[in-house]
Design a protein around this motif. Structure first.
Motif, PDB file in Angstrom:
ATOM      1  N   SER A   1      25.512  30.175 -42.480  1.00  0.00           N
ATOM      2  CA  SER A   1      24.578  29.209 -41.889  1.00  0.00           C
ATOM      3  C   SER A   1      23.187  29.441 -42.471  1.00  0.00           C
ATOM      4  CB  SER A   1      24.538  29.369 -40.364  1.00  0.00           C
ATOM      5  OG  SER A   1      25.806  29.082 -39.809  1.00  0.00           O
ATOM      6  N   THR A   2      22.665  28.437 -43.198  1.00  0.00           N
ATOM      7  CA  THR A   2      21.316  28.539 -43.785  1.00  0.00           C
ATOM      8  C   THR A   2      20.534  27.254 -43.541  1.00  0.00           C
ATOM      9  OG1 THR A   2      22.174  27.773 -45.914  1.00  0.00           O
ATOM     10  CG2 THR A   2      22.028  30.168 -45.590  1.00  0.00           C
ATOM     11  N   ALA A   3      20.814  26.598 -42.406  1.00  0.00           N
ATOM     12  CA  ALA A   3      20.179  25.309 -42.092  1.00  0.00           C
ATOM     13  C   ALA A   3      20.460  24.341 -43.234  1.00  0.00           C
ATOM     14  CB  ALA A   3      18.694  25.486 -41.836  1.00  0.00           C
ATOM     15  N   ASN A   4      19.422  23.740 -43.792  1.00  0.00           N
ATOM     16  CA  ASN A   4      19.617  22.781 -44.881  1.00  0.00           C
ATOM     17  C   ASN A   4      19.389  23.391 -46.258  1.00  0.00           C
ATOM     18  OD1 ASN A   4      20.179  20.609 -43.124  1.00  0.00           O
ATOM     19  ND2 ASN A   4      17.991  20.277 -42.770  1.00  0.00           N
TER      20      ASN A   4
ATOM     21  N   GLN B   1      22.871  29.775 -49.876  1.00  0.00           N
ATOM     22  CA  GLN B   1      24.207  30.199 -49.471  1.00  0.00           C
ATOM     23  C   GLN B   1      24.809  31.001 -50.623  1.00  0.00           C
ATOM     24  OE1 GLN B   1      26.003  26.401 -48.555  1.00  0.00           O
ATOM     25  NE2 GLN B   1      25.370  26.492 -46.415  1.00  0.00           N
TER      26      GLN B   1
ATOM     27  N   GLU C   1      34.298  29.969 -36.978  1.00  0.00           N
ATOM     28  CA  GLU C   1      32.992  30.432 -36.508  1.00  0.00           C
ATOM     29  C   GLU C   1      32.831  31.931 -36.694  1.00  0.00           C
ATOM     30  OE1 GLU C   1      30.194  28.597 -35.227  1.00  0.00           O
ATOM     31  OE2 GLU C   1      31.427  27.288 -36.487  1.00  0.00           O
TER      32      GLU C   1
ATOM     33  N   ARG D   1      32.083  32.439 -40.338  1.00  0.00           N
ATOM     34  CA  ARG D   1      30.736  31.947 -40.648  1.00  0.00           C
ATOM     35  C   ARG D   1      29.670  32.952 -40.181  1.00  0.00           C
ATOM     36  NH1 ARG D   1      30.159  26.862 -41.705  1.00  0.00           N
ATOM     37  NH2 ARG D   1      31.734  26.192 -40.189  1.00  0.00           N
ATOM     38  N   GLU D   2      29.854  33.512 -38.987  1.00  0.00           N
ATOM     39  CA  GLU D   2      28.896  34.498 -38.468  1.00  0.00           C
ATOM     40  C   GLU D   2      28.839  35.731 -39.362  1.00  0.00           C
ATOM     41  OE1 GLU D   2      30.018  35.373 -34.484  1.00  0.00           O
ATOM     42  OE2 GLU D   2      29.640  33.339 -33.744  1.00  0.00           O
TER      43      GLU D   2
ATOM     44  N   THR E   1      27.045  34.888 -42.583  1.00  0.00           N
ATOM     45  CA  THR E   1      25.596  34.739 -42.364  1.00  0.00           C
ATOM     46  C   THR E   1      24.923  36.100 -42.286  1.00  0.00           C
ATOM     47  OG1 THR E   1      25.972  32.658 -41.181  1.00  0.00           O
ATOM     48  CG2 THR E   1      23.848  33.717 -40.858  1.00  0.00           C
TER      49      THR E   1
ATOM     50  N   ASN F   1      24.699  37.651 -46.008  1.00  0.00           N
ATOM     51  CA  ASN F   1      24.444  36.616 -47.010  1.00  0.00           C
ATOM     52  C   ASN F   1      23.672  37.173 -48.198  1.00  0.00           C
ATOM     53  OD1 ASN F   1      24.469  34.083 -48.172  1.00  0.00           O
ATOM     54  ND2 ASN F   1      22.613  33.404 -47.125  1.00  0.00           N
TER      55      ASN F   1
END
Length: 298
Positions: free
Chosen positions: A42-45, A50, A109, A112-113, A116, A119
């Motif tokens: 998860s890196t926002a936009n 990533q 999820e 993904r965690e 993140t 990263n």
């Protein structure tokens, strides 16, 4: 609610949440048997930040969700084996906890965690073979492989130089009209990068702090053993065929004019009758020089 209905409900919810980020494969009976999703941190936009990813494959047994699904992690990028092993352990715990319940979204999820939190590539730069330290400038290629800027620049500069040298050797009609295309040192996929920007970066910290190469006693012994091997090859006819050298082929012959050698216990090759003294010397001396340059200039 039947088992098939529970599975179908879970899959419909996944498609509604993840849309194009999930792929479901059905068998001939129309039952879902495999769910695939490539997961990023998860890196926002900020997609360019990533730095790691992995593809999750969930195989659904007939009695899922009343039993654990079969999990595979494919194409990990920027992740070393220990990180992937840790993910497998966490996934197994989650599957045990959720037996009888929908678990695929929970697994996505969970992964993904973990991505993140880590990263930063835990792999090694394929050029210098050192890892990535805090503060190092590194590049993620379009194929999700990682290199220090400094290392990738050196690699591409040398590769382009060799490309032009090889082109100059060809007749004009055989030369490429497309020009040099930078490729990934790992998978050879075409990549796009600015070598000028890359070469302005500092060398990686581990490379700068690395112990300088020294010719140790062990390496000297290795050189002596290689010298003995060189002499043995010379006496028994080992040779790189000079005419085939451009094709990087090794010529091995076992011909012998001496009948007394037939019962010899020596496994070494005998000198072929069609090899000249000069070509034998050149091939063997080149092997020895390559080894000496490696040990002395490392």
């Amino acid at each position: 609610m039947s088992q098939n209905e529970r599975v179908q409900e879970e899959l419909e919810a996944l498609e509604a949440i993840l849309m194009d980020d999930i792929s479901i494969i059905y068998n001939d009976q129309g039952c879902a048997e495999l769910v695939k999703s490539t997961i990023f941190p998860s890196t926002a936009n900020e997609v360019e930040k990533q730095y790691v990813c992995v593809t999750l494959e969930v195989q659904l047994p007939e009695n899922y969700p009343d039993c654990k699904p079969l999990i595979k992690l494919k194409s990990p990028r920027g992740l070393d084996d220990s990180t992937v092993d840790h993910l497998y352990r966490e996934i197994d715990k989650k599957c045990e906890e959720y037996i009888g319940q929908a678990v695929i979204y929970e697994l996505i999820e969970l992964i993904r965690e973990n991505l993140t939190e880590s990263n930063l590539p835990t792999c090694q730069c394929a050029v210098c073979l050192y890892g990535f330290s805090e503060g190092d400038c590194f590049t993620k290629t379009q194929c999700f492989h990682y290199f220090h800027n400094y290392c990738l620049a050196k690699h591409l500069i040398v590769t382009e130089k060799h490309y032009h040298e090889e082109q100059e050797k060809l007749p004009a009609w055989k030369r490429s009209t497309e020009g040099f295309q930078a490729t990934c040192p790992v998978c050879r996929e075409p990549i796009s990068c600015d070598v000028h920007d890359l070469r302005s970066s500092l060398p990686p910290k581990e490379l700068e702090n690395a112990q300088k190469f020294e010719l140790t006693h062990e390496l000297k012994l290795l050189q002596e053993n290689m010298q003995k091997l060189f002499s043995y090859q010379k006496s028994k006819g080992g040779i790189i065929d000079i005419e085939a050298e451009e094709n990087k082929l090794l010529l091995i012959t076992n011909s012998s004019d001496d009948p007394s050698d037939e019962n010899s216990d020596d496994p070494g090759p005998s000198i072929p009758t069609n090899i000249t003294e000069g070509s034998l010397e050149n091939g063997l001396l080149k092997n020895q020089r390559c080894f000496n340059r490696f040990t002395n200039n490392r």
